[in-house]
Structures are given as C-alpha cells and as structure tokens.
Design a protein around this motif. Structure first.
Motif, PDB file in Angstrom:
ATOM      1  N   LYS A   1     -39.919 -23.808  14.467  1.00  0.00           N
ATOM      2  CA  LYS A   1     -38.523 -23.384  14.316  1.00  0.00           C
ATOM      3  C   LYS A   1     -37.676 -24.336  13.474  1.00  0.00           C
ATOM      4  CE  LYS A   1     -36.307 -21.703  18.073  1.00  0.00           C
ATOM      5  NZ  LYS A   1     -35.973 -21.392  19.484  1.00  0.00           N
TER       6      LYS A   1
ATOM      7  N   ARG B   1     -32.563 -20.468   8.251  1.00  0.00           N
ATOM      8  CA  ARG B   1     -33.907 -20.977   8.527  1.00  0.00           C
ATOM      9  C   ARG B   1     -34.915 -20.451   7.516  1.00  0.00           C
ATOM     10  NH1 ARG B   1     -35.318 -20.274  14.509  1.00  0.00           N
ATOM     11  NH2 ARG B   1     -33.803 -21.934  14.640  1.00  0.00           N
TER      12      ARG B   1
ATOM     13  N   ASN C   1     -37.810 -15.717  10.862  1.00  0.00           N
ATOM     14  CA  ASN C   1     -37.691 -15.561  12.309  1.00  0.00           C
ATOM     15  C   ASN C   1     -39.042 -15.969  12.885  1.00  0.00           C
ATOM     16  OD1 ASN C   1     -37.903 -14.606  14.950  1.00  0.00           O
ATOM     17  ND2 ASN C   1     -36.815 -12.700  14.543  1.00  0.00           N
ATOM     18  N   GLN C   2     -39.088 -17.056  13.616  1.00  0.00           N
ATOM     19  CA  GLN C   2     -40.351 -17.579  14.126  1.00  0.00           C
ATOM     20  C   GLN C   2     -41.071 -16.572  15.011  1.00  0.00           C
ATOM     21  OE1 GLN C   2     -37.382 -18.824  15.021  1.00  0.00           O
ATOM     22  NE2 GLN C   2     -37.319 -18.396  17.212  1.00  0.00           N
TER      23      GLN C   2
ATOM     24  N   ASP D   1     -40.509 -16.453  21.741  1.00  0.00           N
ATOM     25  CA  ASP D   1     -41.147 -17.772  21.747  1.00  0.00           C
ATOM     26  C   ASP D   1     -40.982 -18.471  23.095  1.00  0.00           C
ATOM     27  OD1 ASP D   1     -38.417 -18.193  21.328  1.00  0.00           O
ATOM     28  OD2 ASP D   1     -38.679 -19.490  19.590  1.00  0.00           O
TER      29      ASP D   1
END
Length: 163
Positions: free
Chosen positions: A19, A61, A64-65, A131
């Motif tokens: 992340k 970022r 989206n992890q 997650d």
C-alpha cells in the motif's frame, strides 16, 4: 462470513509494503496465499469483487491494492473478476486509528453497486475481498450495497484480520 487468523507483524508488513511503498509485486504473493487459504477452507465462489478505494486516494497511490490482489487471485483461480462492481460514493477518513463506532459511521452508506454489474452478480457466489478486516464495518456496508443485486451468496475474505 469467512475470517482469517489474527494478523501479526508479517501480514501487516506485507500489506503496508504494498500500500504505502508501492511494491506491487507483493500483490501476486498475497493472492497466492489467499488462494491456498480458500482452497483449505473449501470456499466455493464464482466471482471476485474487491472493496473499492476513494478515487482521490487511488489516483495518488496509482493503484487499489485490493483490486490488484483480486486481479491476481482471479487469474490464479480461474474466476471472474469484477473490479467495478462496487463504487465508493464519498471520500472517507482513513480507518486506521478509528474506534469501532467511528469506523461504522465513517463508511455508512458510502458504497453502491454498479448498475452495469447487476446481471453479472445475480444468482452468483460473490467473494468480497479486502486487505484488512478489523471490525467488519466495511464488509457489512459492501454487503448492503451488493444485496439488491441478488447474489446467491456473499463471502467476505481479507488477507489479514484482527478481532
């Protein structure tokens, strides 16, 4: 609802490296571990739906992890992947550090199902993927958003869980 064992420093380090340090290659390893967990638990599902991030955070970022993990998991398991089945309708505060009540309030009503995905979810077993699982507030709100699409089942799984 499927819960994982309580997470420790190993799981936290993996997710945080993905992340916050942009180590996207870790998503493939996490997906492989989740595939094994699902197989050991005998979980049967048809389609993977990741929990969405707010757009501004995802743009900052660059990914989206959870969606990235879901993409690799779907490929490894030969399942359908619907990354846009859920949308986040408002930017919420980060969940880290919030109490259970604050988490519930933070995400209340912030997810909606995408109308274009309705027929792809109706009657199917949905694996809702995230997650982290801490209080279940996000999982519950995502379930509420998906329920009108009449999936046969919604099974929630997170790589790391704390309860």
């Amino acid at each position: 609802m499927l819960r994982c064992a309580e997470y420790g420093i190993y799981e936290r380090t993996l997710i945080f490296s993905l992340k916050y340090n942009g180590k996207k290659y870790i998503a493939r390893d996490i997906a492989a571990m989740m595939k094994d967990r699902l197989a050991l638990a005998g979980v049967d599902y048809d389609v993977i739906v990741p929990v969405p991030m707010n757009r501004a955070k995802e743009q900052r970022r660059g990914f989206n992890q959870t969606s990235l993990i879901g993409k690799y998991l779907a490929k490894a398991c030969g399942k359908d992947f619907l990354p846009s089945a859920l949308r986040r309708t408002k930017n919420t505060a980060p969940m880290r550090g919030l109490s259970p009540t604050e988490r519930e309030i933070n995400v209340r009503g912030c997810f909606v199902a995408d109308e274009n995905s309705r027929e792809k979810l109706r009657g199917r077993r949905v694996l809702l993927l995230d997650d982290f699982y801490t209080t279940g507030a996000t999982a519950l709100e995502c379930y509420r958003a998906l329920a009108p699409d009449e999936p046969a089942d919604v099974i929630f799984i997170a790589f790391a869980a704390k309860y």
